[in-house]
Design a protein around this motif. Structure first.
Motif, mmCIF file in Angstrom:
data_model
loop_
_atom_site.group_PDB
_atom_site.id
_atom_site.type_symbol
_atom_site.label_atom_id
_atom_site.label_comp_id
_atom_site.label_asym_id
_atom_site.label_seq_id
_atom_site.Cartn_x
_atom_site.Cartn_y
_atom_site.Cartn_z
ATOM 1 N N ARG A 4 0.826 -1.200 0.000
ATOM 2 C CA ARG A 4 0.000 0.000 0.000
ATOM 3 C C ARG A 4 0.863 1.254 0.000
ATOM 4 O O ARG A 4 1.917 1.298 0.631
ATOM 5 C CB ARG A 4 -0.923 0.010 1.225
ATOM 6 C CG ARG A 4 -1.956 -1.106 1.224
ATOM 7 C CD ARG A 4 -2.787 -1.124 2.498
ATOM 8 N NE ARG A 4 -3.771 -2.185 2.489
ATOM 9 C CZ ARG A 4 -4.520 -2.523 3.541
ATOM 10 N NH1 ARG A 4 -4.375 -1.869 4.689
ATOM 11 N NH2 ARG A 4 -5.407 -3.498 3.447
ATOM 12 N N LYS A 5 0.360 2.268 -0.685
ATOM 13 C CA LYS A 5 1.039 3.561 -0.745
ATOM 14 C C LYS A 5 0.874 4.255 0.605
ATOM 15 O O LYS A 5 -0.216 4.300 1.172
ATOM 16 C CB LYS A 5 0.410 4.399 -1.861
ATOM 17 C CG LYS A 5 1.042 5.753 -2.105
ATOM 18 C CD LYS A 5 0.389 6.378 -3.332
ATOM 19 C CE LYS A 5 0.944 7.756 -3.619
ATOM 20 N NZ LYS A 5 0.491 8.751 -2.625
ATOM 21 N N LEU A 6 1.959 4.821 1.121
ATOM 22 C CA LEU A 6 1.925 5.490 2.415
ATOM 23 C C LEU A 6 1.618 6.969 2.248
ATOM 24 O O LEU A 6 2.429 7.736 1.713
ATOM 25 C CB LEU A 6 3.258 5.329 3.147
ATOM 26 C CG LEU A 6 3.289 5.914 4.561
ATOM 27 C CD1 LEU A 6 2.382 5.108 5.498
ATOM 28 C CD2 LEU A 6 4.711 5.947 5.112
ATOM 29 N N THR A 15 1.641 -4.445 3.569
ATOM 30 C CA THR A 15 0.477 -4.196 4.420
ATOM 31 C C THR A 15 0.699 -4.710 5.836
ATOM 32 O O THR A 15 0.274 -4.093 6.812
ATOM 33 C CB THR A 15 -0.772 -4.845 3.807
ATOM 34 O OG1 THR A 15 -0.980 -4.270 2.510
ATOM 35 C CG2 THR A 15 -1.994 -4.613 4.664
ATOM 36 N N SER A 190 2.857 9.943 7.796
ATOM 37 C CA SER A 190 2.157 8.941 8.599
ATOM 38 C C SER A 190 2.120 9.296 10.073
ATOM 39 O O SER A 190 2.860 10.152 10.550
ATOM 40 C CB SER A 190 2.846 7.584 8.432
ATOM 41 O OG SER A 190 4.202 7.676 8.845
ATOM 42 N N GLN A 214 -4.708 12.600 3.708
ATOM 43 C CA GLN A 214 -3.730 11.695 3.098
ATOM 44 C C GLN A 214 -2.546 11.412 4.034
ATOM 45 O O GLN A 214 -1.385 11.516 3.647
ATOM 46 C CB GLN A 214 -3.203 12.258 1.778
ATOM 47 C CG GLN A 214 -4.191 12.161 0.622
ATOM 48 C CD GLN A 214 -3.517 12.516 -0.688
ATOM 49 O OE1 GLN A 214 -3.183 13.681 -0.942
ATOM 50 N NE2 GLN A 214 -3.297 11.523 -1.530
ATOM 51 N N GLY A 216 -0.957 8.402 6.255
ATOM 52 C CA GLY A 216 -1.028 6.970 6.492
ATOM 53 C C GLY A 216 -1.084 6.670 7.982
ATOM 54 O O GLY A 216 -0.498 7.389 8.794
ATOM 55 N N THR A 289 -3.227 1.782 7.045
ATOM 56 C CA THR A 289 -2.352 1.528 5.902
ATOM 57 C C THR A 289 -1.488 0.300 6.127
ATOM 58 O O THR A 289 -1.409 -0.592 5.276
ATOM 59 C CB THR A 289 -1.428 2.741 5.639
ATOM 60 O OG1 THR A 289 -2.211 3.928 5.581
ATOM 61 C CG2 THR A 289 -0.664 2.563 4.327
#
Length: 329
Positions: A4-6, A15, A190, A214, A216, A289
């Motif tokens: 998954r994109k962070l 993941t 994140s 956006q 994470g 995420t």
């Protein structure tokens, strides 16, 4: 394995990521180096390419073992996540915000939260040396330091990104208010926070904020330090210096055991363990995420990676959530 994109970065993380707290040994009743290295190798070989560690884990030992384990491997295929902001050595002790008293090699010491620009620069160089690399994929503040301006911490992270020593910057254990203040200076990738079936408080405000901005979410302690494996209720034995003796006391253990017994048929129907079912459920929750999973040996690491093979239907997820609602009443 899934990736998954962070946040708003270009980082693609597994993941389920390897959590390296336990292999540091401190607070976990020690460790076996051979088994720990084998666990990291097994994680990587089964697609768990994201490794999360910190200087505090074993007071440098966890980072050193991660560095040894990845030596000779394709660095570009591995995502190294580490942290900064907890200090304990003589030169820094007493600076920052007192956190707690600990012990290392039989000697007492005090741990402080300390996130000044100078300390961050110092810690990053030490982490790079221990990890045997020239860049860190994601550098995270370990705990908020109320004695240092958030903007100063963020400015240091921005500088490290510009220097190429880190690819992205994140935080851990930040509230929504702290995230907003930080992002006035630097866009964060994140927030690493505690999240599990037994601890879902972040769903109220942190998850909606992360989704909207956006950011994470990296979930730690999804197994509540082993409690949700069910092993504790089946003659699981903890060493005398294992911190979980006290940690588990916050839960109603009888109700947790009954909950695990009620959802275990779902795991059994898929020839899976409770641990794998709990991990898979966690990866499927909105806004999450990456989920961190620790492993002390190769067998545990492989089992964690295989959790992503579980295909949970809407009916099965609903059954689990209904039982959770009973537990959390």
């Amino acid at each position: 394995m899934e990736y998954r994109k962070l946040g708003n970065t270009n980082l693609q993380l597994s993941t389920i990521a390897y959590g390296a707290f336990a292999i540091g040994g401190n607070m976990w009743g020690g460790n076996e180096k051979k088994d720990s290295i084998a666990a990291v190798h097994a994680a990587l070989d089964h697609g768990m390419t994201t490794l999360d560690t910190a200087p505090f884990y074993g007071f440098g030992l966890s980072e050193e073992m991660i560095g040894e384990a990845i030596n000779g491997r394709d660095r570009t295929a591995i995502q190294l996540l580490t942290k900064f902001g907890l200090v304990w050595d003589g030169s820094n002790q007493g600076k920052g915000e007192f956190f707690f008293d600990a012990e290392h090699n039989g000697k007492p010491l005090s741990v402080y939260k300390y996130a000044t620009k100078a300390n961050i620069i110092k810690e990053v160089e030490e982490s790079l040396t221990r990890l045997g690399t020239d860049y860190i994929d994601l550098l995270q503040l370990h705990w908020p330091d109320n004695t240092t301006r958030i903007s100063e911490t963020m400015e240091a992270l921005e500088l490290l990104i510009q220097q190429g020593k880190i690819k992205a910057a994140g935080v851990s254990n930040y509230s929504v208010a702290q995230l907003r203040e930080a992002e006035a200076t630097l866009k964060l990738a994140s927030n690493q926070v505690s999240y599990s079936m037994l601890n879902r408080s972040i769903e109220r405000d942190l998850v909606p904020h992360a989704l909207e901005n956006q950011i994470g979410i990296i979930a730690y302690s999804p197994m509540e330090r082993g409690l949700l494996t069910g092993k504790y209720f089946n003659d699981g034995k903890l060493k005398a210096d294992d911190h979980r003796h006290g940690y588990f006391g916050q839960f109603d253990l009888d109700r947790v055991q009954q909950f695990l017994e009620r959802i275990s048929p779902v795991a059994e129907s898929k020839s899976a363990t409770l641990s794998q079912l709990v991990l898979r459920w966690t990866t499927l929750q909105p806004g999450i995420t990456v989920v961190l999973a620790g492993a002390r040996n190769a067998e545990q690491a492989i089992a964690n990676a295989d959790a992503l093979r579980l295909d949970l239907s809407a009916e099965e997820l609903n059954l689990i959530n209904v039982e959770l609602s009973k537990l959390n009443r």
